[in-house]
Design a protein around this motif. Sequence first.
Motif, short mmCIF file in Angstrom:
data_model
loop_
_atom_site.label_atom_id
_atom_site.label_comp_id
_atom_site.label_asym_id
_atom_site.label_seq_id
_atom_site.Cartn_x
_atom_site.Cartn_y
_atom_site.Cartn_z
N LEU A 7 -10.83 -6.23 -7.45
CA LEU A 7 -9.67 -5.85 -8.38
C LEU A 7 -8.44 -6.69 -8.44
N ALA A 8 -7.85 -7.25 -9.58
CA ALA A 8 -6.46 -7.82 -9.43
C ALA A 8 -5.92 -7.78 -10.27
N SER A 9 -4.47 -7.78 -9.72
CA SER A 9 -3.36 -7.32 -10.85
C SER A 9 -2.94 -8.17 -12.22
N ARG A 10 -2.36 -8.22 -13.29
CA ARG A 10 -2.26 -8.56 -14.23
C ARG A 10 -1.67 -8.28 -14.93
N ALA A 11 -0.09 -8.71 -15.02
CA ALA A 11 1.12 -8.25 -16.31
C ALA A 11 0.93 -8.17 -16.94
N SER A 15 0.82 -14.15 -15.89
CA SER A 15 1.52 -14.82 -14.96
C SER A 15 2.73 -13.38 -13.75
N ALA A 16 2.92 -13.15 -14.50
CA ALA A 16 4.00 -12.62 -13.57
C ALA A 16 3.94 -11.09 -12.45
N ILE A 17 4.61 -11.50 -11.63
CA ILE A 17 4.26 -10.87 -10.72
C ILE A 17 5.39 -8.61 -11.12
N ALA A 18 4.30 -8.10 -11.52
CA ALA A 18 4.60 -6.81 -11.11
C ALA A 18 3.35 -5.28 -11.05
N PRO A 19 4.30 -4.53 -10.56
CA PRO A 19 3.65 -3.07 -10.62
C PRO A 19 2.30 -2.98 -10.67
N THR A 20 1.84 -2.55 -10.69
CA THR A 20 0.08 -2.05 -10.80
C THR A 20 -0.26 -0.27 -10.69
N TYR A 21 -0.11 0.29 -11.58
CA TYR A 21 -0.09 1.75 -11.42
C TYR A 21 -1.82 1.94 -11.90
N ILE A 22 -2.17 2.66 -10.50
CA ILE A 22 -3.45 3.67 -10.46
C ILE A 22 -3.57 4.94 -10.96
N SER A 30 -17.84 -2.11 0.45
CA SER A 30 -17.13 -3.81 1.78
C SER A 30 -17.74 -4.83 1.11
N THR A 31 -17.82 -5.41 -0.43
CA THR A 31 -18.36 -6.31 -1.64
C THR A 31 -17.38 -6.67 -1.80
N GLY A 32 -15.94 -5.61 -1.80
CA GLY A 32 -14.97 -5.48 -2.84
C GLY A 32 -13.88 -6.72 -1.96
N VAL A 33 -12.88 -6.78 -3.17
CA VAL A 33 -12.10 -8.00 -3.35
C VAL A 33 -10.79 -7.53 -3.70
N LEU A 34 -9.79 -7.07 -2.89
CA LEU A 34 -8.97 -6.92 -3.61
C LEU A 34 -7.68 -8.42 -3.53
N GLU A 35 -7.41 -8.74 -5.12
CA GLU A 35 -6.25 -9.85 -4.88
C GLU A 35 -5.09 -9.50 -5.64
N VAL A 36 -4.51 -10.31 -4.01
CA VAL A 36 -2.67 -10.00 -4.71
C VAL A 36 -1.97 -11.66 -4.16
N ARG A 37 -1.18 -11.57 -5.59
CA ARG A 37 -0.52 -13.00 -5.94
C ARG A 37 0.98 -12.63 -5.01
N VAL A 38 0.78 -13.80 -4.17
CA VAL A 38 2.17 -13.86 -3.57
C VAL A 38 2.70 -14.85 -3.81
N ASP A 39 4.10 -15.04 -4.24
CA ASP A 39 5.13 -16.34 -4.24
C ASP A 39 6.05 -16.55 -3.21
N GLN A 40 5.73 -17.36 -2.49
CA GLN A 40 6.70 -17.98 -0.90
C GLN A 40 7.61 -17.99 -1.85
N GLY A 43 9.13 -14.78 -3.00
CA GLY A 43 9.19 -13.37 -1.97
C GLY A 43 8.82 -11.90 -2.45
N THR A 44 8.49 -12.16 -3.44
CA THR A 44 8.00 -11.56 -3.57
C THR A 44 6.24 -11.52 -3.78
N ARG A 45 5.03 -10.16 -4.88
CA ARG A 45 4.43 -9.82 -4.45
C ARG A 45 3.35 -9.39 -5.25
N ASP A 46 2.38 -8.58 -5.51
CA ASP A 46 1.87 -7.43 -6.57
C ASP A 46 2.19 -6.62 -5.66
N LEU A 47 2.33 -5.48 -5.90
CA LEU A 47 2.12 -4.05 -5.32
C LEU A 47 1.37 -2.95 -6.26
#
Length: 134
Positions: A7-11, A15-22, A30-40, A43-47
Motif C-alpha cells: 500500500l503506497a500513497s501517490r499524489a 511524486s508530491a507528498i500529500a495526504p491519502t484518505y481511506i 503479516s505480509t502487508g507493507v505500508l510504504e511511507v515516503r519521507v523527505d528528510q 521535513g515532510t512525509r506521507d499521511l
Amino acid sequence: MQNDGLLASRAMNGSAIAPTYITGSIVQGSTGVLEVRVDQASGTRDLFNISGSANLNGSIRPVLVNAGDIAPGSISGRFIETTGILTLPVNAIAVASNTAIMTYSLAQSGNAMSISSVANFAPVGLSKFATQVG
C-alpha cells in the motif's frame, strides 16, 4: 480494506507528498507493507487519514525522497491518523529500510502513528573524517 501486499500513497503527479484518505477501516496482514515516503530535507512525509480503525501487522517501509538534499539531523511526524482505534500487535510491526546513514523508528500516540528519521553521516565505526562527507 485488507492489505496483504503493498500500500503506497501517490499524489496526482506521482511524486508530491500529500495526504491519502481511506474511507473505512484497514487491516494489514503479516505480509502487508505500508510504504511511507519521507523527505528528510523538507521535513515532510506521507499521511494516511483513515476514517475508521486500523489494525497493522507486517511492515512499514520508509522511502527516502530527495536524497541528494538531506543534511544531518532528525525529523518526526505523523503518517497515520485514524478516527477509530489503531491496533499494533506486540512486535508485529517492523521498520524496513534502515541504512548506514539513515535510521527510522515508529511511535504510537492514541489513534496516530509517527515516524522519526535520523540522517547521521558519521555513525559509529567511521573515521573522524566522516563528517567531511555530506
